[in-house]
Design a protein around this motif. Structure first.
Motif, PDB file in Angstrom:
ATOM      1  N   ARG A  96       0.852  -1.191   0.000  1.00  0.00           N
ATOM      2  CA  ARG A  96       0.000   0.000   0.000  1.00  0.00           C
ATOM      3  C   ARG A  96       0.888   1.241   0.000  1.00  0.00           C
ATOM      4  NH1 ARG A  96      -5.499   1.472   1.829  1.00  0.00           N
ATOM      5  NH2 ARG A  96      -5.508   3.740   1.872  1.00  0.00           N
ATOM      6  N   VAL A  97       0.592   2.143  -0.932  1.00  0.00           N
ATOM      7  CA  VAL A  97       1.334   3.401  -1.042  1.00  0.00           C
ATOM      8  C   VAL A  97       0.350   4.553  -0.911  1.00  0.00           C
ATOM      9  CG1 VAL A  97       2.776   4.830  -2.526  1.00  0.00           C
ATOM     10  CG2 VAL A  97       3.082   2.351  -2.529  1.00  0.00           C
ATOM     11  N   ASN A  98       0.506   5.344   0.135  1.00  0.00           N
ATOM     12  CA  ASN A  98      -0.297   6.558   0.307  1.00  0.00           C
ATOM     13  C   ASN A  98       0.511   7.718  -0.267  1.00  0.00           C
ATOM     14  OD1 ASN A  98      -2.393   5.202   1.716  1.00  0.00           O
ATOM     15  ND2 ASN A  98      -1.152   5.237   3.560  1.00  0.00           N
ATOM     16  N   ALA A  99       0.384   7.925  -1.550  1.00  0.00           N
ATOM     17  CA  ALA A  99       1.289   8.811  -2.271  1.00  0.00           C
ATOM     18  C   ALA A  99       0.816  10.265  -2.262  1.00  0.00           C
ATOM     19  CB  ALA A  99       1.442   8.332  -3.714  1.00  0.00           C
ATOM     20  N   ARG A 100       1.756  11.160  -1.950  1.00  0.00           N
ATOM     21  CA  ARG A 100       1.508  12.598  -2.112  1.00  0.00           C
ATOM     22  C   ARG A 100       2.239  13.029  -3.365  1.00  0.00           C
ATOM     23  NH1 ARG A 100       3.238  17.727  -1.080  1.00  0.00           N
ATOM     24  NH2 ARG A 100       5.307  17.063  -0.374  1.00  0.00           N
ATOM     25  N   ILE A 156       6.893   7.106  -8.610  1.00  0.00           N
ATOM     26  CA  ILE A 156       6.136   6.052  -7.934  1.00  0.00           C
ATOM     27  C   ILE A 156       6.099   4.796  -8.802  1.00  0.00           C
ATOM     28  CG2 ILE A 156       3.846   5.417  -7.083  1.00  0.00           C
ATOM     29  CD1 ILE A 156       3.527   8.478  -6.447  1.00  0.00           C
ATOM     30  N   ALA A 157       5.888   4.953 -10.096  1.00  0.00           N
ATOM     31  CA  ALA A 157       5.878   3.802 -11.005  1.00  0.00           C
ATOM     32  C   ALA A 157       7.231   3.110 -11.013  1.00  0.00           C
ATOM     33  CB  ALA A 157       5.494   4.255 -12.406  1.00  0.00           C
ATOM     34  N   ASP A 158       8.312   3.886 -11.086  1.00  0.00           N
ATOM     35  CA  ASP A 158       9.654   3.286 -11.094  1.00  0.00           C
ATOM     36  C   ASP A 158       9.916   2.513  -9.811  1.00  0.00           C
ATOM     37  OD1 ASP A 158      10.156   4.299 -13.590  1.00  0.00           O
ATOM     38  OD2 ASP A 158      11.324   6.026 -12.881  1.00  0.00           O
ATOM     39  N   HIS A 159       9.441   3.051  -8.681  1.00  0.00           N
ATOM     40  CA  HIS A 159       9.633   2.346  -7.407  1.00  0.00           C
ATOM     41  C   HIS A 159       8.893   1.015  -7.402  1.00  0.00           C
ATOM     42  CE1 HIS A 159      10.222   1.908  -3.040  1.00  0.00           C
ATOM     43  NE2 HIS A 159       8.997   1.422  -3.055  1.00  0.00           N
ATOM     44  N   ALA A 214      -0.059  -3.859  -5.945  1.00  0.00           N
ATOM     45  CA  ALA A 214       0.055  -2.513  -5.382  1.00  0.00           C
ATOM     46  C   ALA A 214      -1.324  -1.894  -5.178  1.00  0.00           C
ATOM     47  CB  ALA A 214       0.887  -1.623  -6.300  1.00  0.00           C
ATOM     48  N   LEU A 215      -1.490  -1.264  -4.043  1.00  0.00           N
ATOM     49  CA  LEU A 215      -2.680  -0.478  -3.738  1.00  0.00           C
ATOM     50  C   LEU A 215      -2.202   0.958  -3.540  1.00  0.00           C
ATOM     51  CD1 LEU A 215      -5.640  -0.059  -2.960  1.00  0.00           C
ATOM     52  CD2 LEU A 215      -5.066  -0.784  -0.640  1.00  0.00           C
ATOM     53  N   VAL A 216      -2.431   1.798  -4.544  1.00  0.00           N
ATOM     54  CA  VAL A 216      -1.905   3.160  -4.530  1.00  0.00           C
ATOM     55  C   VAL A 216      -3.054   4.137  -4.289  1.00  0.00           C
ATOM     56  CG1 VAL A 216      -0.553   4.875  -5.777  1.00  0.00           C
ATOM     57  CG2 VAL A 216      -0.116   2.447  -6.159  1.00  0.00           C
ATOM     58  N   ASP A 217      -2.917   4.941  -3.247  1.00  0.00           N
ATOM     59  CA  ASP A 217      -3.959   5.893  -2.861  1.00  0.00           C
ATOM     60  C   ASP A 217      -3.487   7.310  -3.200  1.00  0.00           C
ATOM     61  OD1 ASP A 217      -5.880   7.462  -1.669  1.00  0.00           O
ATOM     62  OD2 ASP A 217      -5.984   6.284   0.166  1.00  0.00           O
ATOM     63  N   PHE A 218      -4.161   7.944  -4.164  1.00  0.00           N
ATOM     64  CA  PHE A 218      -3.787   9.298  -4.595  1.00  0.00           C
ATOM     65  C   PHE A 218      -4.664  10.373  -3.958  1.00  0.00           C
ATOM     66  CE2 PHE A 218      -2.147   7.138  -8.580  1.00  0.00           C
ATOM     67  CZ  PHE A 218      -0.816   7.382  -8.296  1.00  0.00           C
ATOM     68  N   THR A 239      -4.866  10.447 -13.166  1.00  0.00           N
ATOM     69  CA  THR A 239      -3.604  10.086 -12.528  1.00  0.00           C
ATOM     70  C   THR A 239      -3.427   8.573 -12.503  1.00  0.00           C
ATOM     71  OG1 THR A 239      -3.788  12.052 -11.128  1.00  0.00           O
ATOM     72  CG2 THR A 239      -2.236  10.356 -10.432  1.00  0.00           C
ATOM     73  N   ALA A 240      -4.504   7.849 -12.200  1.00  0.00           N
ATOM     74  CA  ALA A 240      -4.430   6.392 -12.187  1.00  0.00           C
ATOM     75  C   ALA A 240      -4.096   5.849 -13.578  1.00  0.00           C
ATOM     76  CB  ALA A 240      -5.751   5.810 -11.691  1.00  0.00           C
ATOM     77  N   GLU A 241      -4.689   6.448 -14.605  1.00  0.00           N
ATOM     78  CA  GLU A 241      -4.402   6.012 -15.977  1.00  0.00           C
ATOM     79  C   GLU A 241      -2.938   6.248 -16.331  1.00  0.00           C
ATOM     80  OE1 GLU A 241      -6.108   6.666 -20.535  1.00  0.00           O
ATOM     81  OE2 GLU A 241      -6.764   7.990 -18.914  1.00  0.00           O
ATOM     82  N   GLU A 242      -2.410   7.399 -15.905  1.00  0.00           N
ATOM     83  CA  GLU A 242      -1.003   7.686 -16.177  1.00  0.00           C
ATOM     84  C   GLU A 242      -0.088   6.672 -15.484  1.00  0.00           C
ATOM     85  OE1 GLU A 242       2.287  11.286 -15.573  1.00  0.00           O
ATOM     86  OE2 GLU A 242       0.174  11.637 -15.072  1.00  0.00           O
ATOM     87  N   LEU A 243      -0.424   6.327 -14.244  1.00  0.00           N
ATOM     88  CA  LEU A 243       0.384   5.331 -13.519  1.00  0.00           C
ATOM     89  C   LEU A 243       0.344   3.983 -14.215  1.00  0.00           C
ATOM     90  CD1 LEU A 243       2.056   4.590 -10.968  1.00  0.00           C
ATOM     91  CD2 LEU A 243      -0.116   3.982  -9.892  1.00  0.00           C
ATOM     92  N   LEU A 244      -0.857   3.555 -14.635  1.00  0.00           N
ATOM     93  CA  LEU A 244      -0.990   2.253 -15.296  1.00  0.00           C
ATOM     94  C   LEU A 244      -0.195   2.196 -16.600  1.00  0.00           C
ATOM     95  CD1 LEU A 244      -4.761   1.440 -14.685  1.00  0.00           C
ATOM     96  CD2 LEU A 244      -2.784   0.236 -13.756  1.00  0.00           C
ATOM     97  N   LYS A 245      -0.194   3.299 -17.340  1.00  0.00           N
ATOM     98  CA  LYS A 245       0.577   3.318 -18.590  1.00  0.00           C
ATOM     99  C   LYS A 245       2.060   3.135 -18.334  1.00  0.00           C
ATOM    100  CE  LYS A 245      -2.566   6.188 -21.351  1.00  0.00           C
ATOM    101  NZ  LYS A 245      -2.767   7.516 -22.009  1.00  0.00           N
ATOM    102  N   ARG A 246       2.552   3.698 -17.236  1.00  0.00           N
ATOM    103  CA  ARG A 246       3.969   3.572 -16.929  1.00  0.00           C
ATOM    104  C   ARG A 246       4.308   2.187 -16.386  1.00  0.00           C
ATOM    105  NH1 ARG A 246       6.913   8.210 -16.973  1.00  0.00           N
ATOM    106  NH2 ARG A 246       5.741  10.152 -17.249  1.00  0.00           N
ATOM    107  N   LEU A 247       3.325   1.554 -15.727  1.00  0.00           N
ATOM    108  CA  LEU A 247       3.549   0.219 -15.214  1.00  0.00           C
ATOM    109  C   LEU A 247       3.392  -0.851 -16.281  1.00  0.00           C
ATOM    110  CD1 LEU A 247       1.674   0.424 -11.781  1.00  0.00           C
ATOM    111  CD2 LEU A 247       4.148   0.446 -12.144  1.00  0.00           C
ATOM    112  N   ARG A 248       2.540  -0.577 -17.282  1.00  0.00           N
ATOM    113  CA  ARG A 248       2.305  -1.535 -18.360  1.00  0.00           C
ATOM    114  C   ARG A 248       2.474  -0.851 -19.699  1.00  0.00           C
ATOM    115  NH1 ARG A 248      -3.250  -4.259 -16.171  1.00  0.00           N
ATOM    116  NH2 ARG A 248      -3.904  -2.091 -16.227  1.00  0.00           N
ATOM    117  N   PRO A 249       3.718  -0.550 -20.069  1.00  0.00           N
ATOM    118  CA  PRO A 249       3.942   0.187 -21.325  1.00  0.00           C
ATOM    119  C   PRO A 249       3.492  -0.612 -22.544  1.00  0.00           C
ATOM    120  CG  PRO A 249       6.003  -0.668 -20.444  1.00  0.00           C
ATOM    121  CD  PRO A 249       4.959  -0.913 -19.400  1.00  0.00           C
TER     122      PRO A 249
END
Length: 211
Positions: free
Chosen positions: A143-147, A167-170, A184-188, A201-211
């Motif tokens: 779980r990531v409580n991301a700021r 966050i995606a790279d991590h 991963a459970l990411v809370d924005f 923001t979630a879509e951007e993260l998913l694109k970086r995780l699944r190019p």
């Protein structure tokens, strides 16, 4: 018994899709308010697991433990998932990590530096191996409580602070480090204020995780 049966009902209603997340908590005041001793709380959890697994697994339930006793009983229904729903434990102490490997199906972790995560994960795996269990089958949910920030944050603050790319790279680095099956459970919600912003923001993260 009530908790075990409630979880069974959820598993039945969800057609076998329940994951059970268990944590002992960290606040002594909560234990005091509930009238439960803070000391030996890990031992109490072990006793609950013994009772719950008996309720879930046995046609005739009979349990005689230090804290709970159940006379011979027929307790129905049983969970759809056999022998029980997956148990995922949260915690970071050596004793807790050892318990996860010995009795759990996964680890509920938090956004931590990869070296810290790998060190704790090694403890979980060793405990599973010692107990004769398949360490490779264990899961990890982080779980990531991301700021979110507009500019890159210092490395020691990632993943709890930083850009979407950081966050995606991590998360990718964590998966590549071999920490089991990483979910991963990411809370924005700390920085997104509208539904549209959150979804973007979630879509951007998913694109970086699944190019």
């Amino acid at each position: 018994m009530l908790l075990a049966r409630t979880l069974t009902s959820l598993d039945v209603a969800g057609h076998g899709r329940l994951d059970v997340g268990i944590g002992l908590g960290w606040m002594r005041d909560e234990y005091r308010a509930a009238g439960v001793p803070w000391e030996r709380r890990g031992e109490q959890l072990e006793q609950w697991l013994d009772a719950a697994e008996t309720i879930w697994g046995c046609a005739e339930v009979c349990h005689d433990g230090a804290r709970w006793a159940i006379p011979p009983s027929g307790i129905e229904p049983k969970p759809v998932q056999r022998p029980r729903p997956p148990l995922l434990f949260g915690g970071f102490s050596p004793g807790a990590l050892e318990r996860f490997g010995r009795r759990g199906d996964g680890w509920l972790s938090a956004g931590l530096p990869v070296p810290a995560l790998t060190g704790m994960w090694d403890t979980v795996r060793r405990a599973a191996d010692t107990a004769g269990r398949d360490a490779d089958a264990l899961r990890t949910v982080i779980r990531v409580n991301a700021r979110l920030t507009d500019t890159p944050a210092p490395a020691d603050r990632v993943p709890n602070e930083g850009t979407v790319a950081q966050i995606a790279d991590h998360l990718l680095g964590t998966a590549e480090a071999g920490i089991g099956e990483v979910e991963a459970l990411v809370d924005f919600r700390q920085t997104t204020t509208t539904t549209g912003q959150l979804l973007h923001t979630a879509e951007e993260l998913l694109k970086r995780l699944r190019p």
